[in-house]
Design a protein around this motif. Structure first.
Motif, PDB file in Angstrom:
ATOM      1  N   ILE A   2     -37.803 -15.193  -6.335  1.00 23.79           N
ATOM      2  CA  ILE A   2     -38.835 -15.342  -5.314  1.00 23.79           C
ATOM      3  C   ILE A   2     -38.715 -16.701  -4.631  1.00 23.79           C
ATOM      4  O   ILE A   2     -38.834 -16.821  -3.416  1.00 23.79           O
ATOM      5  CB  ILE A   2     -40.239 -15.174  -5.935  1.00 23.79           C
ATOM      6  CG1 ILE A   2     -40.491 -13.700  -6.254  1.00 23.79           C
ATOM      7  CG2 ILE A   2     -41.315 -15.691  -4.994  1.00 23.79           C
ATOM      8  CD1 ILE A   2     -41.825 -13.445  -6.921  1.00 23.79           C
ATOM      9  N   SER A   3     -38.445 -17.735  -5.421  1.00 23.81           N
ATOM     10  CA  SER A   3     -38.431 -19.089  -4.878  1.00 23.81           C
ATOM     11  C   SER A   3     -37.151 -19.431  -4.136  1.00 23.81           C
ATOM     12  O   SER A   3     -37.185 -20.137  -3.128  1.00 23.81           O
ATOM     13  CB  SER A   3     -38.641 -20.104  -6.014  1.00 23.81           C
ATOM     14  OG  SER A   3     -39.880 -19.910  -6.644  1.00 23.81           O
ATOM     15  N   TYR A   4     -35.994 -18.927  -4.612  1.00 27.54           N
ATOM     16  CA  TYR A   4     -34.718 -19.418  -4.092  1.00 27.54           C
ATOM     17  C   TYR A   4     -33.745 -18.354  -3.587  1.00 27.54           C
ATOM     18  O   TYR A   4     -32.680 -18.691  -3.071  1.00 27.54           O
ATOM     19  CB  TYR A   4     -34.022 -20.250  -5.183  1.00 27.54           C
ATOM     20  CG  TYR A   4     -34.866 -21.402  -5.680  1.00 27.54           C
ATOM     21  CD1 TYR A   4     -35.184 -22.465  -4.847  1.00 27.54           C
ATOM     22  CD2 TYR A   4     -35.354 -21.409  -6.985  1.00 27.54           C
ATOM     23  CE1 TYR A   4     -35.964 -23.509  -5.294  1.00 27.54           C
ATOM     24  CE2 TYR A   4     -36.136 -22.466  -7.444  1.00 27.54           C
ATOM     25  CZ  TYR A   4     -36.436 -23.508  -6.599  1.00 27.54           C
ATOM     26  OH  TYR A   4     -37.204 -24.541  -7.037  1.00 27.54           O
ATOM     27  N   GLY A   5     -34.047 -17.070  -3.787  1.00 27.35           N
ATOM     28  CA  GLY A   5     -33.227 -16.039  -3.167  1.00 27.35           C
ATOM     29  C   GLY A   5     -32.028 -15.561  -3.968  1.00 27.35           C
ATOM     30  O   GLY A   5     -31.972 -15.704  -5.195  1.00 27.35           O
ATOM     31  N   ARG A   6     -31.039 -15.013  -3.253  1.00 31.96           N
ATOM     32  CA  ARG A   6     -29.934 -14.286  -3.878  1.00 31.96           C
ATOM     33  C   ARG A   6     -29.013 -15.170  -4.708  1.00 31.96           C
ATOM     34  O   ARG A   6     -28.452 -14.729  -5.715  1.00 31.96           O
ATOM     35  CB  ARG A   6     -29.120 -13.552  -2.812  1.00 31.96           C
ATOM     36  CG  ARG A   6     -29.893 -12.436  -2.124  1.00 31.96           C
ATOM     37  CD  ARG A   6     -29.054 -11.730  -1.075  1.00 31.96           C
ATOM     38  NE  ARG A   6     -29.828 -10.721  -0.371  1.00 31.96           N
ATOM     39  CZ  ARG A   6     -29.989  -9.472  -0.797  1.00 31.96           C
ATOM     40  NH1 ARG A   6     -29.415  -9.084  -1.919  1.00 31.96           N
ATOM     41  NH2 ARG A   6     -30.709  -8.614  -0.107  1.00 31.96           N
ATOM     42  N   ARG A   7     -28.802 -16.414  -4.291  1.00 33.78           N
ATOM     43  CA  ARG A   7     -27.929 -17.300  -5.060  1.00 33.78           C
ATOM     44  C   ARG A   7     -28.503 -17.517  -6.456  1.00 33.78           C
ATOM     45  O   ARG A   7     -27.786 -17.454  -7.459  1.00 33.78           O
ATOM     46  CB  ARG A   7     -27.778 -18.643  -4.350  1.00 33.78           C
ATOM     47  CG  ARG A   7     -26.839 -19.608  -5.076  1.00 33.78           C
ATOM     48  CD  ARG A   7     -26.776 -20.935  -4.369  1.00 33.78           C
ATOM     49  NE  ARG A   7     -26.265 -20.791  -3.012  1.00 33.78           N
ATOM     50  CZ  ARG A   7     -26.121 -21.814  -2.171  1.00 33.78           C
ATOM     51  NH1 ARG A   7     -26.458 -23.043  -2.552  1.00 33.78           N
ATOM     52  NH2 ARG A   7     -25.664 -21.615  -0.963  1.00 33.78           N
ATOM     53  N   ALA A   8     -29.797 -17.750  -6.524  1.00 39.09           N
ATOM     54  CA  ALA A   8     -30.449 -17.919  -7.821  1.00 39.09           C
ATOM     55  C   ALA A   8     -30.405 -16.626  -8.615  1.00 39.09           C
ATOM     56  O   ALA A   8     -30.239 -16.634  -9.838  1.00 39.09           O
ATOM     57  CB  ALA A   8     -31.897 -18.368  -7.620  1.00 39.09           C
ATOM     58  N   LEU A   9     -30.541 -15.501  -7.922  1.00 34.24           N
ATOM     59  CA  LEU A   9     -30.515 -14.195  -8.583  1.00 34.24           C
ATOM     60  C   LEU A   9     -29.211 -13.995  -9.354  1.00 34.24           C
ATOM     61  O   LEU A   9     -29.205 -13.636 -10.537  1.00 34.24           O
ATOM     62  CB  LEU A   9     -30.684 -13.095  -7.536  1.00 34.24           C
ATOM     63  CG  LEU A   9     -30.723 -11.632  -7.990  1.00 34.24           C
ATOM     64  CD1 LEU A   9     -31.491 -10.804  -6.962  1.00 34.24           C
ATOM     65  CD2 LEU A   9     -29.321 -11.042  -8.133  1.00 34.24           C
ATOM     66  N   SER A  21     -43.797 -28.499 -10.640  1.00 34.23           N
ATOM     67  CA  SER A  21     -42.838 -29.198  -9.784  1.00 34.23           C
ATOM     68  C   SER A  21     -43.079 -28.813  -8.339  1.00 34.23           C
ATOM     69  O   SER A  21     -43.468 -27.683  -8.042  1.00 34.23           O
ATOM     70  CB  SER A  21     -41.412 -28.847 -10.184  1.00 34.23           C
ATOM     71  OG  SER A  21     -41.167 -27.477 -10.003  1.00 34.23           O
ATOM     72  N   ASN A  22     -42.874 -29.746  -7.421  1.00 31.90           N
ATOM     73  CA  ASN A  22     -43.048 -29.464  -6.004  1.00 31.90           C
ATOM     74  C   ASN A  22     -41.881 -28.640  -5.499  1.00 31.90           C
ATOM     75  O   ASN A  22     -40.731 -28.997  -5.690  1.00 31.90           O
ATOM     76  CB  ASN A  22     -43.130 -30.772  -5.211  1.00 31.90           C
ATOM     77  CG  ASN A  22     -44.386 -31.549  -5.543  1.00 31.90           C
ATOM     78  OD1 ASN A  22     -45.442 -30.967  -5.754  1.00 31.90           O
ATOM     79  ND2 ASN A  22     -44.271 -32.869  -5.615  1.00 31.90           N
ATOM     80  N   LYS A  23     -42.194 -27.532  -4.855  1.00 30.25           N
ATOM     81  CA  LYS A  23     -41.148 -26.663  -4.318  1.00 30.25           C
ATOM     82  C   LYS A  23     -40.651 -27.230  -2.992  1.00 30.25           C
ATOM     83  O   LYS A  23     -41.405 -27.372  -2.047  1.00 30.25           O
ATOM     84  CB  LYS A  23     -41.680 -25.246  -4.098  1.00 30.25           C
ATOM     85  CG  LYS A  23     -40.637 -24.283  -3.565  1.00 30.25           C
ATOM     86  CD  LYS A  23     -41.243 -22.908  -3.342  1.00 30.25           C
ATOM     87  CE  LYS A  23     -40.188 -21.972  -2.746  1.00 30.25           C
ATOM     88  NZ  LYS A  23     -39.748 -22.426  -1.432  1.00 30.25           N
ATOM     89  N   VAL A  24     -39.352 -27.558  -2.950  1.00 24.58           N
ATOM     90  CA  VAL A  24     -38.731 -28.025  -1.724  1.00 24.58           C
ATOM     91  C   VAL A  24     -37.469 -27.222  -1.505  1.00 24.58           C
ATOM     92  O   VAL A  24     -37.143 -26.326  -2.265  1.00 24.58           O
ATOM     93  CB  VAL A  24     -38.393 -29.531  -1.783  1.00 24.58           C
ATOM     94  CG1 VAL A  24     -39.663 -30.339  -1.914  1.00 24.58           C
ATOM     95  CG2 VAL A  24     -37.457 -29.838  -2.945  1.00 24.58           C
TER      96      VAL A  24
END
Length: 202
Positions: free
Chosen positions: A32-39, A91-94
């Motif tokens: 949810i936070s970072y997309g396909r690369r994180a997936l 943590s702050n999401k950036v």
């Protein structure tokens, strides 16, 4: 291994893997936070961890090595889960390119997956019923390992893809709430694991 026995194994582990736990919670949060690369990296980390635990369990089944180190590893793993959950919530999401190294996705998923060495006990109880003694132990073990790798990869990536699809139709505020909820789930699971591990040592 007979086709019926292998199919029974695949269906059983699919149901087990699909059940919510720390790894699935982390997958949803990262996706949810970072997309396909994180997936992709999250899935690889989770699968690698599970594969190692299965190999250790199979080694125990075949050779029988001491198991008294498991509670200590479990305590270390549960503390790590608490850290991951805390980081997910506070943590702050950036932007991922500025704040998150690629390797973090793999390592967090790997340590979350391997942080419960008591899963080895589960595999010790679970796997023997699917070992076909009409074949060599190595052959049966390889089928069990690769069957788990396939199911784990497919199911974990499906969790991530569903999370990404949902993200595209949700507001950023709601996404943050989901991410925080997953963080609290991870903290809850880590706390439960820590309490259980400490009780074993008392």
């Amino acid at each position: 291994m007979s086709n019926f026995l292998f199919l029974s194994y695949i269906l059983t582990i699919s149901a087990i893997i699909a059940s919510p736990g720390p790894s699935t919670a982390l997958m949803v949060s990262h996706s949810i936070s970072y997309g396909r690369r994180a997936l992709v990296l999250n899935s690889l980390g989770s699968v690698c961890a599970a594969t190692i635990l299965i190999l250790i369990a199979l080694l125990l089944i075949d050779k029988t090595i001491p198991k008294n180190f498991l509670p200590f590893l479990s305590i270390i793993g549960s503390v790590y889960l608490l850290y991951i959950g805390y980081k997910s919530i506070f943590s702050n999401k950036v932007d991922i390119k500025r704040n998150t190294e690629i390797n973090n996705f793999f390592s967090q998923a790997f340590f979350t997956g391997i942080s419960n060495p008591k899963d080895i006990i589960f595999f010790l109880i679970f796997l023997p019923q699917f070992i076909d003694h009409s074949f060599s132990f190595i052959y049966s073990a390889l089928l069990l390992v690769f069957g788990w790798i396939f199911c784990d990869t497919v199911i974990m990536m499906t969790y991530g893809l569903v999370a990404i699809r949902a993200r595209n139709s949700l507001s950023s505020g709601f996404i943050l709430k989901i991410t925080n909820m997953m963080g609290w789930i991870i903290i809850g699971l880590g706390s439960l694991l820590l309490i259980t591990s400490l009780r074993q040592l008392i």
